[in-house]
Design a protein around this motif. Structure first.
Motif, PDB file in Angstrom:
ATOM      1  N   ASP A 113       1.736  38.126  33.477  1.00 16.29           N
ATOM      2  CA  ASP A 113       2.815  38.292  34.458  1.00 16.29           C
ATOM      3  C   ASP A 113       4.136  37.762  33.911  1.00 16.29           C
ATOM      4  O   ASP A 113       5.189  38.392  34.084  1.00 16.29           O
ATOM      5  N   ARG A 114       4.066  36.614  33.249  1.00 20.17           N
ATOM      6  CA  ARG A 114       5.288  36.035  32.676  1.00 20.17           C
ATOM      7  C   ARG A 114       5.831  36.926  31.575  1.00 20.17           C
ATOM      8  O   ARG A 114       7.039  37.179  31.495  1.00 20.17           O
ATOM      9  N   ALA A 115       4.953  37.427  30.730  1.00 18.40           N
ATOM     10  CA  ALA A 115       5.376  38.296  29.641  1.00 18.40           C
ATOM     11  C   ALA A 115       6.035  39.562  30.177  1.00 18.40           C
ATOM     12  O   ALA A 115       7.094  39.978  29.696  1.00 18.40           O
TER      13      ALA A 115
ATOM     14  N   PRO B 278     -11.073  50.706  44.791  1.00 15.34           N
ATOM     15  CA  PRO B 278     -10.472  49.846  43.767  1.00 15.34           C
ATOM     16  C   PRO B 278     -10.710  50.358  42.348  1.00 15.34           C
ATOM     17  O   PRO B 278     -11.679  51.071  42.066  1.00 15.34           O
ATOM     18  N   SER B 279      -9.836  49.966  41.438  1.00 13.23           N
ATOM     19  CA  SER B 279     -10.026  50.253  40.033  1.00 13.23           C
ATOM     20  C   SER B 279     -11.213  49.448  39.498  1.00 13.23           C
ATOM     21  O   SER B 279     -11.582  48.402  40.042  1.00 13.23           O
ATOM     22  N   ALA B 280     -11.785  49.929  38.396  1.00 19.81           N
ATOM     23  CA  ALA B 280     -13.012  49.339  37.868  1.00 19.81           C
ATOM     24  C   ALA B 280     -12.893  47.846  37.606  1.00 19.81           C
ATOM     25  O   ALA B 280     -13.820  47.078  37.876  1.00 19.81           O
ATOM     26  N   GLU B 281     -11.736  47.405  37.081  1.00 17.48           N
ATOM     27  CA  GLU B 281     -11.599  46.003  36.697  1.00 17.48           C
ATOM     28  C   GLU B 281     -11.528  45.057  37.895  1.00 17.48           C
ATOM     29  O   GLU B 281     -11.594  43.834  37.733  1.00 17.48           O
ATOM     30  N   TYR B 282     -11.428  45.615  39.104  1.00 14.89           N
ATOM     31  CA  TYR B 282     -11.389  44.771  40.300  1.00 14.89           C
ATOM     32  C   TYR B 282     -12.767  44.581  40.925  1.00 14.89           C
ATOM     33  O   TYR B 282     -12.932  43.737  41.819  1.00 14.89           O
ATOM     34  N   ILE B 283     -13.761  45.347  40.478  1.00 17.84           N
ATOM     35  CA  ILE B 283     -15.077  45.269  41.114  1.00 17.84           C
ATOM     36  C   ILE B 283     -15.708  43.895  40.922  1.00 17.84           C
ATOM     37  O   ILE B 283     -16.163  43.274  41.889  1.00 17.84           O
ATOM     38  N   GLN B 284     -15.756  43.393  39.699  1.00 19.65           N
ATOM     39  CA  GLN B 284     -16.385  42.096  39.459  1.00 19.65           C
ATOM     40  C   GLN B 284     -15.689  40.964  40.214  1.00 19.65           C
ATOM     41  O   GLN B 284     -16.368  40.163  40.884  1.00 19.65           O
ATOM     42  N   PRO B 285     -14.345  40.839  40.140  1.00 23.60           N
ATOM     43  CA  PRO B 285     -13.709  39.757  40.912  1.00 23.60           C
ATOM     44  C   PRO B 285     -13.964  39.864  42.408  1.00 23.60           C
ATOM     45  O   PRO B 285     -14.187  38.844  43.069  1.00 23.60           O
ATOM     46  N   MET B 286     -13.932  41.069  42.946  1.00 29.36           N
ATOM     47  CA  MET B 286     -14.171  41.219  44.381  1.00 29.36           C
ATOM     48  C   MET B 286     -15.614  40.882  44.741  1.00 29.36           C
ATOM     49  O   MET B 286     -15.874  40.283  45.785  1.00 29.36           O
ATOM     50  N   ARG B 287     -16.532  41.252  43.859  1.00 27.88           N
ATOM     51  CA  ARG B 287     -17.934  40.883  44.071  1.00 27.88           C
ATOM     52  C   ARG B 287     -18.092  39.371  44.036  1.00 27.88           C
ATOM     53  O   ARG B 287     -18.754  38.776  44.894  1.00 27.88           O
ATOM     54  N   ASP B 288     -17.484  38.732  43.022  1.00 28.88           N
ATOM     55  CA  ASP B 288     -17.625  37.284  42.866  1.00 28.88           C
ATOM     56  C   ASP B 288     -17.018  36.528  44.046  1.00 28.88           C
ATOM     57  O   ASP B 288     -17.462  35.419  44.368  1.00 28.88           O
TER      58      ASP B 288
ATOM     59  N   GLU C  94     -16.620  62.230  21.658  1.00 30.17           N
ATOM     60  CA  GLU C  94     -16.149  61.535  20.461  1.00 30.17           C
ATOM     61  C   GLU C  94     -14.716  61.040  20.619  1.00 30.17           C
ATOM     62  O   GLU C  94     -14.317  60.044  19.995  1.00 30.17           O
ATOM     63  N   THR C  95     -13.934  61.721  21.450  1.00 30.36           N
ATOM     64  CA  THR C  95     -12.584  61.239  21.745  1.00 30.36           C
ATOM     65  C   THR C  95     -12.646  60.049  22.697  1.00 30.36           C
ATOM     66  O   THR C  95     -12.003  59.018  22.464  1.00 30.36           O
ATOM     67  N   LEU C  96     -13.429  60.159  23.756  1.00 32.95           N
ATOM     68  CA  LEU C  96     -13.548  59.072  24.725  1.00 32.95           C
ATOM     69  C   LEU C  96     -14.097  57.803  24.075  1.00 32.95           C
ATOM     70  O   LEU C  96     -13.817  56.685  24.539  1.00 32.95           O
ATOM     71  N   ALA C  97     -14.846  57.960  22.996  1.00 34.64           N
ATOM     72  CA  ALA C  97     -15.416  56.794  22.321  1.00 34.64           C
ATOM     73  C   ALA C  97     -14.336  55.886  21.752  1.00 34.64           C
ATOM     74  O   ALA C  97     -14.582  54.696  21.505  1.00 34.64           O
ATOM     75  N   ARG C  98     -13.132  56.418  21.554  1.00 32.37           N
ATOM     76  CA  ARG C  98     -12.024  55.592  21.056  1.00 32.37           C
ATOM     77  C   ARG C  98     -11.349  54.812  22.181  1.00 32.37           C
ATOM     78  O   ARG C  98     -10.476  53.980  21.931  1.00 32.37           O
ATOM     79  N   GLY C  99     -11.718  55.097  23.415  1.00 28.42           N
ATOM     80  CA  GLY C  99     -11.083  54.438  24.555  1.00 28.42           C
ATOM     81  C   GLY C  99     -11.717  53.097  24.869  1.00 28.42           C
ATOM     82  O   GLY C  99     -12.820  52.765  24.419  1.00 28.42           O
ATOM     83  N   GLU C 100     -11.006  52.301  25.650  1.00 31.82           N
ATOM     84  CA  GLU C 100     -11.472  50.969  26.057  1.00 31.82           C
ATOM     85  C   GLU C 100     -11.196  50.800  27.544  1.00 31.82           C
ATOM     86  O   GLU C 100     -10.085  51.045  28.012  1.00 31.82           O
ATOM     87  N   TRP C 101     -12.217  50.389  28.277  1.00 29.36           N
ATOM     88  CA  TRP C 101     -12.049  50.170  29.713  1.00 29.36           C
ATOM     89  C   TRP C 101     -11.253  48.899  29.968  1.00 29.36           C
ATOM     90  O   TRP C 101     -11.434  47.890  29.279  1.00 29.36           O
ATOM     91  N   PHE C 102     -10.404  48.937  30.991  1.00 32.38           N
ATOM     92  CA  PHE C 102      -9.767  47.701  31.442  1.00 32.38           C
ATOM     93  C   PHE C 102     -10.835  46.764  32.000  1.00 32.38           C
ATOM     94  O   PHE C 102     -11.792  47.198  32.646  1.00 32.38           O
ATOM     95  N   GLU C 103     -10.641  45.465  31.761  1.00 27.91           N
ATOM     96  CA  GLU C 103     -11.565  44.447  32.242  1.00 27.91           C
ATOM     97  C   GLU C 103     -10.811  43.404  33.061  1.00 27.91           C
ATOM     98  O   GLU C 103      -9.580  43.288  32.955  1.00 27.91           O
ATOM     99  N   PRO C 104     -11.528  42.615  33.886  1.00 23.09           N
ATOM    100  CA  PRO C 104     -10.858  41.581  34.680  1.00 23.09           C
ATOM    101  C   PRO C 104     -10.201  40.529  33.790  1.00 23.09           C
ATOM    102  O   PRO C 104     -10.676  40.240  32.690  1.00 23.09           O
ATOM    103  N   GLN C 105      -9.113  39.971  34.289  1.00 18.21           N
ATOM    104  CA  GLN C 105      -8.415  38.886  33.598  1.00 18.21           C
ATOM    105  C   GLN C 105      -8.644  37.574  34.337  1.00 18.21           C
ATOM    106  O   GLN C 105      -8.730  37.546  35.562  1.00 18.21           O
ATOM    107  N   SER C 106      -8.738  36.487  33.571  1.00 22.64           N
ATOM    108  CA  SER C 106      -8.804  35.171  34.203  1.00 22.64           C
ATOM    109  C   SER C 106      -7.454  34.860  34.840  1.00 22.64           C
ATOM    110  O   SER C 106      -6.437  35.494  34.532  1.00 22.64           O
ATOM    111  N   LEU C 107      -7.442  33.883  35.707  1.00 20.90           N
ATOM    112  CA  LEU C 107      -6.191  33.489  36.351  1.00 20.90           C
ATOM    113  C   LEU C 107      -5.164  33.041  35.314  1.00 20.90           C
ATOM    114  O   LEU C 107      -3.979  33.412  35.398  1.00 20.90           O
TER     115      LEU C 107
END
Length: 301
Positions: free
Chosen positions: A292-294, A36-46, A272-285
């Motif tokens: 999804d609507r957007a 799974p992608s990183a942002e799915y680990i926490q929801p799957m754990r929970d 220093e380039t990677l420092a400008r990046g942002e990891w995807f995080e889980p979304q609430s329902l």
């Protein structure tokens, strides 16, 4: 899906991960190991879907790059092992003058009909959120509305929404600039090094990581650990990277790569380039429903 050592293994693509998760939630997927992608680990754990990892059965964890030994989505590597990773940027024709430097350049009317964006809601909304000065993980309804407006405005300039398939159109010269995963950009550049380049947008960009995890439903937990440890062997991991041309989270494996991969600045940009990046995080329902609507309204506009 593949069978390995008697295991059932499921590797999720960006398009199929939600489908994979839905099947796993039944508790009867029949799989042992998933990616799974990183942002799915926490929801799957929970949700109690993952089995805790036994580090004593994973001695090759020591080969992970220092930056992946305590990732934000699983700081103790209790539930997952970082496997491959990447960023999202802009692949473009070197003949473009001036060369793209940021996401705003994908709204340039001079490139109308020759721009593509990923067919991936978090990626497209993420860019629009970044351009409005927000986190790509924003759950704020007003910020998401702003992002939707920006994406809708851009749509008249687009050739299409494309994922990895944009590679061939870049090589052919049909696409001037594309929002693209680094692995796609690197593959396109390798096929046409004199005509293509890649930039890491100045405003910031998405980072993503595929991970290896064991499902709680698995009846072959020890064998699953053996398989993960096998994938972590430097020579094995390096061989996989050579085959798929992506970036590994395994520093020991990276050292074994041929120079054109090991030192590829698209796959392995400097810290220093990677420092400008942002990891995807889980979304609430609630946030996911807004997103999804957007996306539905953007695609139908």
């Amino acid at each position: 899906m593949a069978r390995t050592l008697g295991l059932r293994v499921r590797y999720g693509t960006y398009e199929s991960i939600p489908e994979m998760l839905a099947k796993v939630m039944t508790g009867n997927s029949g799989w042992d190991v998933i990616f799974p992608s990183a942002e799915y680990i926490q929801p799957m754990r929970d949700m109690g879907l993952l089995a805790p990892l036994r580090h004593e059965l994973l001695p090759n964890l020591d080969g992970l790059d220092a930056s992946f030994q305590s990732p934000p989505w699983d700081p103790d590597l209790q539930w997952s092992v970082p496997y491959m990773h990447g960023v999202t940027g802009i692949a473009y024709q070197t003949k473009l003058t001036p060369a793209p430097q940021g996401w705003k350049d994908l709204w340039d009317p001079r490139l109308a009909g020759k721009i593509t964006m990923l067919d991936d809601p978090p990626e497209v909304l993420g860019v629009c959120l970044i351009l409005r000065g927000h986190s790509l993980n924003s759950a704020d309804p007003e910020e998401l509305r702003q992002a939707q407006v920006l994406a809708t405005e851009q749509k008249r300039l687009l050739r299409a929404y494309l994922n990895a398939e944009v590679r061939d159109q870049l090589v052919a010269g049909d696409v001037a600039a594309a929002q693209a995963w680094a692995v796609t950009g690197a593959q396109a550049i390798a096929a046409s090094p004199s005509t293509l380049s890649f930039c890491f947008p100045s405003e910031g960009f998405a980072r993503f990581a595929d991970n290896i995890a064991i499902l709680r439903e698995s009846r072959r937990v020890e064998a699953s650990h053996q398989f993960i440890n096998y994938l972590l062997r430097p020579a094995v991991n390096a061989g996989i990277v050579v085959a798929v041309q992506t970036a590994t989270a395994n520093a020991a494996a990276q050292r074994l790569l041929p120079p054109e991969l090991r030192d590829n600045p698209v796959l392995y940009p400097p810290p220093e380039t990677l420092a400008r990046g942002e990891w995807f995080e889980p979304q609430s329902l609630a946030s996911q429903r807004l997103r999804d609507r957007a996306w539905t309204e953007i695609k139908s506009a």
